[in-house]
Design a protein around this motif. Structure first.
Motif, mmCIF file in Angstrom:
data_model
loop_
_atom_site.group_PDB
_atom_site.id
_atom_site.type_symbol
_atom_site.label_atom_id
_atom_site.label_comp_id
_atom_site.label_asym_id
_atom_site.label_seq_id
_atom_site.Cartn_x
_atom_site.Cartn_y
_atom_site.Cartn_z
ATOM 1 N N SER A 182 63.031 27.237 6.382
ATOM 2 C CA SER A 182 61.894 26.448 6.903
ATOM 3 C C SER A 182 62.719 25.033 7.494
ATOM 4 C CB SER A 182 61.042 25.703 5.662
ATOM 5 O OG SER A 182 61.925 25.063 4.690
ATOM 6 N N ASP A 183 63.949 24.861 7.084
ATOM 7 C CA ASP A 183 64.799 23.608 7.663
ATOM 8 C C ASP A 183 65.564 24.060 8.747
ATOM 9 O OD1 ASP A 183 66.587 24.982 6.190
ATOM 10 O OD2 ASP A 183 67.476 23.034 5.066
ATOM 11 N N ASP A 184 65.449 25.048 9.250
ATOM 12 C CA ASP A 184 66.402 25.564 10.284
ATOM 13 C C ASP A 184 65.907 25.332 11.577
ATOM 14 O OD1 ASP A 184 68.244 27.103 8.768
ATOM 15 O OD2 ASP A 184 67.189 28.857 9.068
ATOM 16 N N ILE A 185 66.806 24.914 12.827
ATOM 17 C CA ILE A 185 66.439 25.178 14.124
ATOM 18 C C ILE A 185 66.843 26.381 14.638
ATOM 19 C CG2 ILE A 185 66.935 24.124 16.242
ATOM 20 C CD1 ILE A 185 68.307 21.553 14.760
ATOM 21 N N ALA A 186 65.711 27.017 14.862
ATOM 22 C CA ALA A 186 65.989 28.462 15.373
ATOM 23 C C ALA A 186 66.001 28.681 16.944
ATOM 24 C CB ALA A 186 64.560 29.380 14.873
ATOM 25 N N LEU A 187 66.947 29.270 17.556
ATOM 26 C CA LEU A 187 67.285 29.536 18.734
ATOM 27 C C LEU A 187 67.251 30.928 19.185
ATOM 28 C CD1 LEU A 187 70.451 27.253 19.650
ATOM 29 C CD2 LEU A 187 67.838 26.488 19.318
ATOM 30 N N PHE A 188 66.453 31.432 20.355
ATOM 31 C CA PHE A 188 66.465 32.653 20.688
ATOM 32 C C PHE A 188 66.835 32.677 22.020
ATOM 33 C CE2 PHE A 188 63.227 32.261 17.397
ATOM 34 C CZ PHE A 188 63.638 33.703 16.579
ATOM 35 N N THR A 189 67.797 33.863 22.333
ATOM 36 C CA THR A 189 68.420 33.913 23.653
ATOM 37 C C THR A 189 67.335 34.543 24.683
ATOM 38 O OG1 THR A 189 69.607 35.920 22.957
ATOM 39 C CG2 THR A 189 70.762 33.836 22.912
ATOM 40 N N THR A 190 66.325 35.135 24.215
ATOM 41 C CA THR A 190 65.324 35.722 25.136
ATOM 42 C C THR A 190 63.944 35.252 24.425
ATOM 43 O OG1 THR A 190 65.298 37.779 23.745
ATOM 44 C CG2 THR A 190 66.533 37.854 25.774
ATOM 45 N N VAL A 191 62.755 35.212 25.443
ATOM 46 C CA VAL A 191 61.682 34.767 24.837
ATOM 47 C C VAL A 191 61.119 35.800 23.683
ATOM 48 C CG1 VAL A 191 59.266 34.450 25.383
ATOM 49 C CG2 VAL A 191 60.938 34.111 27.328
ATOM 50 N N HIS A 192 60.750 34.918 22.551
ATOM 51 C CA HIS A 192 60.433 35.472 21.395
ATOM 52 C C HIS A 192 59.190 35.235 20.703
ATOM 53 C CE1 HIS A 192 61.237 36.857 17.113
ATOM 54 N NE2 HIS A 192 62.002 37.534 17.729
#
Length: 207
Positions: free
Chosen positions: A37-47
């Motif tokens: 819950s405290d993460d910054i989540a990155l995705f290299t493609t649209v998700h």
């Protein structure tokens, strides 16, 4: 800063003040999601949004959160279906360490992309190939252009992961990279004082 590897293209970059999770699509590959819950989540493609992390990013742009600077750079995906599938390269600055997360991109990076990336200390690069992502040859091409001090390979063969297509074994990928790897570790603890003039290859055990 600590870096941990969870399989596929998923890594966590963490300090005492922040945590960035990259490409946690593990639930789609037969593993369990590791996003918190405290993460910054990155995705290299649209998700599709997971609605778990406090911030989710999957498009180019400039972002700032929890003391982390993030720059998303538009890129052509490795699998480019009539130009409709795009990808995002991320430059992440945590403290004094600059990380490039390459993702499943085409290896021909433009001068504009490289200029936006600028100086990179650590490059996290997939190597599995098979038409799905960069193979070792494409990875070497990207690494030479980015010129990092440290390379972390991801997205190689793993019996526990249900990849859409078979991926290159790590040993084969390392041979293709023509780099001598450091001893595999569970958690890579990074300090800028430990970087050298020679590019290092760091292998992380899947957690």
């Amino acid at each position: 800063m600590d870096i941990q590897y969870y399989g596929a293209n998923c890594v966590r970059l963490s300090t005492k003040k922040s945590s960035v999770i990259v490409d946690d699509n593990l639930a789609e590959l037969g593993l369990k999601s590791v996003t918190k819950s405290d993460d910054i989540a990155l995705f290299t493609t649209v998700h599709a949004p997971s609605k778990v992390a406090k911030l989710e990013i999957d498009t180019p742009g400039e972002y700032e959160a929890s003391g982390v600077s993030i720059r998303g750079i538009a890129a052509r995906a490795h699998i480019d279906e009539e130009g409709q599938r795009n990808a995002t390269i991320y430059k992440i600055i945590i403290g004094d360490i600059r990380i490039a997360v390459v993702g499943h991109v085409h290896p021909d990076l433009s001068e504009d992309q490289l200029e936006t990336l600028g100086t990179v200390d650590v490059a996290i690069v997939p190597v599995g190939g098979a038409g799905y992502t960069l193979d070792p040859i494409g990875a070497v091409k990207v690494i030479k252009k980015i010129s990092p001090k440290l390379v972390i390979p991801t997205h190689y063969a793993d019996k526990a992961i249900d990849y859409p297509v078979p991926q290159v074994e790590l040993e084969e990928a390392i041979k293709g990279l023509s780099m001598e790897p450091n001893e595999p570790v569970d958690t890579l603890k990074l300090k800028t004082s430990e970087f050298t003039d020679t590019v290092q290859l760091a292998v992380l055990n899947r957690r």
